[in-house]
Design an enzyme around this catalytic site. Structure first.
Site, mmCIF file in Angstrom:
data_model
loop_
_atom_site.group_PDB
_atom_site.id
_atom_site.type_symbol
_atom_site.label_atom_id
_atom_site.label_comp_id
_atom_site.label_asym_id
_atom_site.label_seq_id
_atom_site.Cartn_x
_atom_site.Cartn_y
_atom_site.Cartn_z
ATOM 1 N N CYS A 160 32.827 33.292 41.653
ATOM 2 C CA CYS A 160 32.300 32.450 40.426
ATOM 3 C C CYS A 160 31.243 31.500 40.521
ATOM 4 C CB CYS A 160 33.402 32.212 39.464
ATOM 5 S SG CYS A 160 34.387 33.986 39.097
ATOM 6 N N GLU B 275 27.368 37.745 34.782
ATOM 7 C CA GLU B 275 27.567 37.454 36.214
ATOM 8 C C GLU B 275 27.540 38.728 37.092
ATOM 9 O OE1 GLU B 275 31.595 35.843 36.622
ATOM 10 O OE2 GLU B 275 31.078 34.578 38.184
ATOM 11 N N GLU C 297 40.275 29.020 35.091
ATOM 12 C CA GLU C 297 38.756 29.015 35.919
ATOM 13 C C GLU C 297 38.368 30.115 35.832
ATOM 14 O OE1 GLU C 297 39.697 24.923 37.502
ATOM 15 O OE2 GLU C 297 37.720 26.481 37.634
ATOM 16 N N LEU C 298 37.097 30.421 35.023
ATOM 17 C CA LEU C 298 36.806 31.628 34.603
ATOM 18 C C LEU C 298 35.414 31.931 35.269
ATOM 19 C CD1 LEU C 298 37.871 30.951 31.004
ATOM 20 C CD2 LEU C 298 39.092 32.057 32.579
ATOM 21 N N TRP D 146 41.277 38.356 42.629
ATOM 22 C CA TRP D 146 41.166 39.375 44.013
ATOM 23 C C TRP D 146 40.237 38.750 45.016
ATOM 24 C CZ3 TRP D 146 36.429 40.379 44.454
ATOM 25 C CH2 TRP D 146 35.472 40.649 43.267
ATOM 26 N N ASN D 147 39.399 37.827 44.480
ATOM 27 C CA ASN D 147 38.225 37.470 45.448
ATOM 28 C C ASN D 147 38.634 36.332 46.183
ATOM 29 O OD1 ASN D 147 38.545 35.431 43.266
ATOM 30 N ND2 ASN D 147 36.423 35.114 43.167
ATOM 31 N N LYS E 296 51.549 36.195 39.409
ATOM 32 C CA LYS E 296 51.179 37.446 39.498
ATOM 33 C C LYS E 296 49.940 37.362 40.224
ATOM 34 C CE LYS E 296 48.530 39.860 37.437
ATOM 35 N NZ LYS E 296 48.198 40.919 38.346
ATOM 36 N N PRO E 297 49.804 38.249 41.251
ATOM 37 C CA PRO E 297 48.576 38.273 42.153
ATOM 38 C C PRO E 297 47.755 39.374 41.737
ATOM 39 C CG PRO E 297 50.334 39.252 43.465
ATOM 40 C CD PRO E 297 51.041 38.540 42.241
ATOM 41 N N ALA E 298 46.548 39.720 41.833
ATOM 42 C CA ALA E 298 45.606 40.499 41.334
ATOM 43 C C ALA E 298 46.055 41.869 42.216
ATOM 44 C CB ALA E 298 44.191 40.455 42.201
ATOM 45 N N SER E 299 46.157 43.004 41.324
ATOM 46 C CA SER E 299 46.995 44.243 41.829
ATOM 47 C C SER E 299 45.992 44.797 43.197
ATOM 48 C CB SER E 299 46.881 45.441 40.898
ATOM 49 O OG SER E 299 47.691 44.911 39.773
#
Ligand SMILES: NC(=O)C1=CN([C@@H]2O[C@H](COP(=O)(O)OP(=O)(O)OC[C@H]3O[C@@H](n4cnc5c(N)ncnc54)[C@H](OP(=O)(O)O)[C@@H]3O)[C@@H](O)[C@H]2O)C=CC1
Ligand SMILES: O=C(O)[C@H](O)CS(=O)(=O)O
Length: 485
Positions: A290, A388, A256-257, A157-158, A181-184
């Site tokens: 991130c 984080e 990418e975490l 979502w960011n 699948k995008p963030a909800s």
């Protein structure tokens, strides 16, 4: 959405095989404006069956799409790029309403997102093979590159636009097709881009958007032998899970975490430049990236001067509020969980001895707004040292010497972005070599750009996005051994 010039960009549907569809179940996802708490809109909540249909459509579209020339694919990507700029204001407004970032920053993300389409349109025409001198006189060895095939992508979502084009741009340029699948919390940026992709001439089935039940959709992607690549941006926890799931069919995977970026300020640094870089590296997207600095490591001899300058900059430059208001540069956090996490990190640090210099609490506006906060004399026992924060908390840790700084910087499971300020050339090379990170900003706090390989090591992920490396993630290398007889 009334405020849009092009109202069709508000697309409350999923996009599969060139059609705008609802969920089989009729279920909807409510999307909330993080600044107001009001429901901004709803999209269908898709599941396994719809995702399987999207995968089948992507597979059916693959032959036609990969058989286009690189130039033909590049031309379509450039039309998509141009349409994103043509509708930049509307796309930004949609993003601000669903993600919260201020309009100017959202418009900047649309430009950033579009830049990946241009970059990979150019890279498409430079997917070179090679010939290798054969060991036998009557043989020829040729290396070719081919698209991996159908790609399954899950995005956060960011950066609801840029994280899609950073993957889809590379995948489509390589000749792959994709199911995203995008963030909800931020699906409307994705569906608006699907509309523009359709208008740009991306053929049906090549680009599909499936909002919905994350674990069910991910299972459909990882359980399908048709899907040859998984690409994910999000938490390390989910990344680990997907890596395990992808092993079933030995799918290629890019992750990418999370991160825990150190920002080291040596006593030989230009402190004013360091503070300018600190503001950029910490408060972009209200700290919700991130690669945002999570720990400021400042040499003891300059820690007071640095903190004083940073406090002045934070007080004078940061304006918290609804991102649709003109002078705001710190919007709301994405939700109440995010606010609670920042509060937890602040209170934990103060309880363990940190000095609170600025802020420290949720903003008087209430809701998801948090006051930009500065704490000093933090230490390794605090949660902010190992987790984080993902919010507007600047935590300053003292260190004594170069060895101390590098040890502290590397004392984390993460390895995405890192930053340091020094004007000593020898130190620049020693520290750059010693930092266990995929990316190092040296005398700068802004490292995101299309041309460089973005990614991390250790718990921050696998693979690279952007740069030439980004398209390689969607290509297979084939070795031809030709006997001339
Ligand atoms: N590297 C990066 O850029 C980002 C890292 N993060 C990190 O992740 C933390 C949590 O943020 P959050 O947004 O919750 O990140 P998540 O990893 O939970 O969400 C990222 C994406 O993964 C999906 N997802 C969630 N659970 C699963 C699952 N079991 N299987 C497959 N996909 C899944 C989400 O879908 P849905 O929205 O439907 O839940 C979303 O599309 C942040 O605090 C930050 O540390 C977060 C965002 C970006
Ligand atoms: O600058 C970027 O590309 C973002 O920081 C990416 S992310 O890692 O925050 O999603």
């Amino acid at each position: 959405m009334e405020a849009l010039k092009e109202t069709q960009l508000y697309c409350p549907f999923a996009y599969i095989d060139g059609s705008w569809v609802a969920a089989d179940s009729g279920e909807q996802i409510e999307v909330v404006n993080p600044a107001t708490g009001e429901v901004f809109g709803t999209v269908p909540r898709l599941g396994r069956a719809e995702t399987e249909r999207a995968i089948a459509a992507a597979d059916a579209a693959l032959v036609g799409w990969r058989s286009l020339t690189a130039q033909e694919r590049a031309d379509i990507l450039m039309k998509w790029h141009d349409l994103m700029f043509e509708h930049q204001d509307d796309l930004a407004r949609i993003m601000t309403h669903e993600q919260g970032k201020p309009l100017k920053e959202a418009a900047g993300e649309i430009a950033y997102a579009a830049s990946f389409l241009r970059w990979f349109a150019e890279e498409a025409r430079r997917v070179y093979g090679e010939t290798i001198p054969a060991a036998k006189p009557n043989q020829r060895i040729v290396i070719t590159k081919q698209p991996v095939g159908v790609v399954g992508a899950i995005t956060p979502w960011n950066f609801p636009a840029a994280m899609i084009t950073r993957k889809a741009g590379a995948a489509l340029a390589a000749g792959c097709t994709i199911v995203i699948k995008p963030a909800s919390q931020t699906p409307f940026s994705a569906t608006a881009m699907a509309l523009l992709a359709e208008r740009a001439g991306v053929p049906r089935g090549v680009f599909n958007v499936v909002p919905g039940r994350a674990s069910e959709i991910a299972s459909a992607m990882t359980e399908s032998p048709l899907v040859r690549k998984i690409t994910f941006t999000g938490s390390t926890e989910v990344g680990r899970q997907l890596m395990s799931q992808a092993s079933r069919h030995i799918q290629k995977i890019s992750l990418e975490l999370g991160g825990n970026a150190p920002f080291i300020v040596f006593e030989d640094a230009d402190l004013d430049a360091a503070v300018e870089g600190a503001m950029a590296a910490k408060f972009r997207n209200a700290g919700q990236t991130c690669i945002c600095t999570n720990r400021f490591l400042v040499q003891s001899s300059v820690i007071n001067a640095f903190c004083e300058k940073l406090a002045v900059a934070m007080n004078s430059e940061l304006k918290v509020g609804d991102g649709t208001e003109p002078d705001i540069n710190i919007g709301p956090l994405i939700d109440d969980k995010a606010v609670a996490k920042v509060s937890e990190h602040v209170h934990d640090a103060v309880d363990k001895g940190a000095e609170l210099l600025l802020g420290g609490n949720p903003h008087p506006l209430g809701g998801n707004f948090f006051t930009p906060t500065l704490i000093s004399f933090a230490n390794a026992d605090m949660k902010v040292a190992q987790e984080e924060t993902f919010g507007p908390l600047a935590a300053v840790f003292p260190f004594e010497d170069e060895e101390d700084a590098v040890q502290m910087a590397n004392d984390t499971e993460y390895g995405l972005a890192s930053y340091f300020y020094s004007r000593d050339l020898g130190r620049v090379w020693r520290v750059a070599d010693a930092l266990e990170y995929g990316m190092v900003g040296i005398n700068t706090g802004l490292i995101s750009n299309t041309t460089a390989p973005f990614g991390g090591v250790k718990a921050s992920g696998l693979g690279r996005e952007g740069g030439h490396q980004g398209i390689e993630e969607f290509l297979e290398t084939k070795y031809l051994c030709i006997d001339l007889g």
